[in-house]
Motif scaffolding. Structure first.
Motif, PDB file in Angstrom:
ATOM      1  N   THR A  74      12.132  11.169 -17.268  1.00  0.00           N
ATOM      2  CA  THR A  74      13.322  11.339 -16.425  1.00  0.00           C
ATOM      3  C   THR A  74      14.545  11.310 -17.349  1.00  0.00           C
ATOM      4  OG1 THR A  74      13.761   8.964 -16.074  1.00  0.00           O
ATOM      5  CG2 THR A  74      12.143  10.036 -14.611  1.00  0.00           C
ATOM      6  N   SER A  75      15.720  11.393 -16.785  1.00  0.00           N
ATOM      7  CA  SER A  75      16.924  11.217 -17.608  1.00  0.00           C
ATOM      8  C   SER A  75      16.906   9.810 -18.189  1.00  0.00           C
ATOM      9  CB  SER A  75      18.185  11.420 -16.766  1.00  0.00           C
ATOM     10  OG  SER A  75      18.374  10.320 -15.902  1.00  0.00           O
ATOM     11  N   ASN A  76      17.641   9.613 -19.274  1.00  0.00           N
ATOM     12  CA  ASN A  76      17.673   8.302 -19.915  1.00  0.00           C
ATOM     13  C   ASN A  76      18.090   7.203 -18.944  1.00  0.00           C
ATOM     14  OD1 ASN A  76      18.957   9.899 -22.838  1.00  0.00           O
ATOM     15  ND2 ASN A  76      16.870   9.210 -22.532  1.00  0.00           N
ATOM     16  N   GLU A 112       0.807  -1.221   0.000  1.00  0.00           N
ATOM     17  CA  GLU A 112       0.000   0.000   0.000  1.00  0.00           C
ATOM     18  C   GLU A 112       0.842   1.275   0.000  1.00  0.00           C
ATOM     19  OE1 GLU A 112      -3.748   2.003   2.451  1.00  0.00           O
ATOM     20  OE2 GLU A 112      -2.757   0.213   3.229  1.00  0.00           O
ATOM     21  N   LYS A 113       1.917   1.318   0.788  1.00  0.00           N
ATOM     22  CA  LYS A 113       2.737   2.530   0.844  1.00  0.00           C
ATOM     23  C   LYS A 113       3.277   2.900  -0.533  1.00  0.00           C
ATOM     24  CE  LYS A 113       4.389   2.447   5.640  1.00  0.00           C
ATOM     25  NZ  LYS A 113       5.594   2.357   6.505  1.00  0.00           N
ATOM     26  N   ILE A 114       3.621   1.896  -1.313  1.00  0.00           N
ATOM     27  CA  ILE A 114       4.161   2.141  -2.648  1.00  0.00           C
ATOM     28  C   ILE A 114       3.063   2.685  -3.553  1.00  0.00           C
ATOM     29  CG2 ILE A 114       5.237   1.056  -4.662  1.00  0.00           C
ATOM     30  CD1 ILE A 114       6.451  -1.010  -2.695  1.00  0.00           C
ATOM     31  N   ARG A 115       1.886   2.087  -3.482  1.00  0.00           N
ATOM     32  CA  ARG A 115       0.768   2.558  -4.306  1.00  0.00           C
ATOM     33  C   ARG A 115       0.366   3.992  -3.932  1.00  0.00           C
ATOM     34  NH1 ARG A 115      -3.593  -0.746  -2.946  1.00  0.00           N
ATOM     35  NH2 ARG A 115      -2.415  -1.977  -1.429  1.00  0.00           N
ATOM     36  N   GLU A 116       0.330   4.268  -2.636  1.00  0.00           N
ATOM     37  CA  GLU A 116      -0.061   5.608  -2.183  1.00  0.00           C
ATOM     38  C   GLU A 116       0.947   6.673  -2.615  1.00  0.00           C
ATOM     39  OE1 GLU A 116      -2.805   6.730  -0.818  1.00  0.00           O
ATOM     40  OE2 GLU A 116      -3.700   4.731  -0.919  1.00  0.00           O
ATOM     41  N   ALA A 117       2.228   6.319  -2.579  1.00  0.00           N
ATOM     42  CA  ALA A 117       3.259   7.263  -3.011  1.00  0.00           C
ATOM     43  C   ALA A 117       3.065   7.637  -4.481  1.00  0.00           C
ATOM     44  CB  ALA A 117       4.643   6.662  -2.795  1.00  0.00           C
ATOM     45  N   CYS A 118       2.647   6.667  -5.283  1.00  0.00           N
ATOM     46  CA  CYS A 118       2.438   6.933  -6.705  1.00  0.00           C
ATOM     47  C   CYS A 118       1.182   7.754  -6.946  1.00  0.00           C
ATOM     48  CB  CYS A 118       2.359   5.620  -7.461  1.00  0.00           C
ATOM     49  SG  CYS A 118       3.962   4.819  -7.527  1.00  0.00           S
ATOM     50  N   ILE A 119       0.148   7.502  -6.174  1.00  0.00           N
ATOM     51  CA  ILE A 119      -1.072   8.303  -6.305  1.00  0.00           C
ATOM     52  C   ILE A 119      -0.761   9.772  -6.001  1.00  0.00           C
ATOM     53  CG2 ILE A 119      -3.345   8.736  -5.278  1.00  0.00           C
ATOM     54  CD1 ILE A 119      -3.534   5.660  -4.875  1.00  0.00           C
ATOM     55  N   GLN A 120       0.021   9.985  -4.946  1.00  0.00           N
ATOM     56  CA  GLN A 120       0.398  11.346  -4.591  1.00  0.00           C
ATOM     57  C   GLN A 120       1.267  11.979  -5.678  1.00  0.00           C
ATOM     58  OE1 GLN A 120      -0.777  13.140  -2.144  1.00  0.00           O
ATOM     59  NE2 GLN A 120       0.455  14.929  -2.726  1.00  0.00           N
ATOM     60  N   PRO A 168       9.271   4.210 -17.172  1.00  0.00           N
ATOM     61  CA  PRO A 168       8.147   5.063 -16.785  1.00  0.00           C
ATOM     62  C   PRO A 168       8.413   5.818 -15.480  1.00  0.00           C
ATOM     63  CG  PRO A 168       7.368   2.910 -17.495  1.00  0.00           C
ATOM     64  CD  PRO A 168       8.855   2.824 -17.423  1.00  0.00           C
ATOM     65  N   THR A 169       8.155   7.096 -15.498  1.00  0.00           N
ATOM     66  CA  THR A 169       8.446   7.942 -14.335  1.00  0.00           C
ATOM     67  C   THR A 169       7.714   7.461 -13.092  1.00  0.00           C
ATOM     68  OG1 THR A 169       8.819   9.843 -15.769  1.00  0.00           O
ATOM     69  CG2 THR A 169       8.336  10.307 -13.452  1.00  0.00           C
ATOM     70  N   ILE A 170       6.439   7.160 -13.231  1.00  0.00           N
ATOM     71  CA  ILE A 170       5.656   6.756 -12.064  1.00  0.00           C
ATOM     72  C   ILE A 170       6.156   5.429 -11.500  1.00  0.00           C
ATOM     73  CG2 ILE A 170       3.765   5.463 -13.156  1.00  0.00           C
ATOM     74  CD1 ILE A 170       3.421   8.221 -10.489  1.00  0.00           C
TER      75      ILE A 170
END
Length: 394
Positions: A68-70, A50-58, A274-276
């Motif tokens: 991002t950079s290559n 969940e912490k990982i999913r929530e960080a991405c939602i934010q 992918p950035t996210i």
């Protein structure tokens, strides 16, 4: 244009020659599903913590949706560097020796493309992950299978490697902890192999995506041994240990010259991971380690139950020390691995993967993933047990 051949005539000969994935092709037979229980696909049954999913939602709310950079976010590369040093005694410069990729699979492709010349030989211990052979062929290399045996717990030995080396040998492609066998190599196992690698000037591509998933012993990366960092590309990712298969984020580490070569290809094909997904990976290393350890403890419990159950019903299985696969022998049935797997699917509604798709050394075995619930594993053992009894009286 020849109408009879259709558009297929335009395919390259290398693509024509590649066989479809033995894993996916087999599971296509199970499209109708029903009450079949699948224990073949190597995917955690856990969802991303969940912490990982929530960080991405934010992060999405904050608009972090640009390239991002290559090579990947510097923050993530720094975190990967610290993580590898703390856990596996590997030291890499995040600026020049680490690249973030679209899953570990892209990293394997980049590594092979970066080092293979036409007709170079790639030594692959078998049974092995099915992607290595077709990727090698796509890039003009030749695969040399290095056989391993159940009697030696499917470990790569110096004797087997020596028998397979020729003047055209350039790459040793390894995957420990191993998919499909669950085999783990110790430092003592590696030392005589390291001697051969140096003697024959081989480059090593080490797929360590299951490095965190070991039971009773710690993973030893071949790159941590003296003289090996300079000739080894280490590949890993977040799919297996962190239950992040769909995020498609991995990484490769190695000597600057080799990583720079991989980056050249990556910047023209993928641009950047992918950035996210990179944000998710960063969060997993900063705040997802406890969840990773909880998942690993669950895999260990399942491993013990499932392997003991396989042996109890007459399918001899060595105890895997890593990953989340069991690789039992079906030799006692007198069937090929494909025959056994098809009949098990049709008659017992259990989907496994026939061992021959992992190389000729896999014939006579099947791959079962215990990355599924204890309830389903118990049902699988019950169904396989009834199936084995029917085989005895058939």
């Amino acid at each position: 244009m020849c109408r009879e051949e259709g558009s297929g005539q335009f395919l390259s000969s290398r693509v024509r020659e590649i066989r479809p994935s033995g894993i996916r092709a087999f599971f296509d037979l199970n499209e109708t599903g029903g009450d079949t229980i699948a224990v073949g696909v190597g995917e955690p049954d856990f969802i991303t913590p969940e912490k990982i999913r929530e960080a991405c939602i934010q992060a999405l709310r904050e608009g972090h949706t640009k390239y991002t950079s290559n090579a990947g976010m510097m923050e993530l590369r720094e975190e990967i560097s610290g993580y590898l040093f703390s856990n596996f005694e590997l030291s890499y410069d995040p600026d020049q020796e680490i690249i973030v990729t679209m899953g570990s699979s892209e990293a394997v492709d980049l590594a092979l493309r970066a080092v293979i010349n036409l007709d170079d030989e790639v030594l692959i211990p078998a049974p092995s992950y099915i992607a290595y052979e077709p990727i090698t062929h796509l890039h003009g290399g030749n695969v040399v299978e290095v056989s391993t045996t159940a009697e030696e717990q499917f470990k790569l030995t110096a004797q087997a490697l020596q028998r397979s080396i020729t003047p055209r040998s350039k790459v040793l492609m390894i995957n420990y902890p191993c998919n499909p066998t669950g085999t783990v190599m110790t430092e003592q196992d590696w030392l005589p192999i390291v001697e051969l690698i140096n003697k024959h000037n081989l480059v090593v591509i080490s797929d360590e995506v299951y490095a965190e998933l070991t039971y009773g012993r710690k993973h030893v990366s071949i790159a941590s041994l003296p003289g090996m960092k300079e000739r080894t590309i280490v590949i890993s990712g977040f799919s297996k240990a962190f239950a992040m298969t769909g995020w498609r984020v991995g990484y490769a580490c190695g000597p600057h010259e080799l990583i720079a070569g991989m980056l050249k290809i990556h910047q023209y094909t993928a641009m950047s991971a992918p950035t996210i997904s990179q944000i998710a990976a960063l969060e997993s290393l900063r705040h997802g380690l406890a969840a990773k350890d909880e998942m690993m403890a669950s895999y260990d419990e399942r491993r013990k139950l499932f392997v003991a159950g396989l042996n109890a019903i007459g399918l001899s299985c060595h105890v895997p020390e890593g990953a989340f696969y069991a690789f039992p022998s079906i030799a006692s049935t007198g069937m090929s691995s494909e025959q056994f797997s098809l009949r098990l699917l049709e008659e017992a509604k259990v989907a496994v993967v026939p061992g021959h798709v992992f190389g000729s050394s896999g014939e006579g075995f099947i791959r079962c993933s215990y990355a599924t619930s204890l309830v389903d594993l118990e049902k699988v053992l019950e169904r396989m047990g009834r199936f084995m009894q029917m085989m005895q009286f058939a």
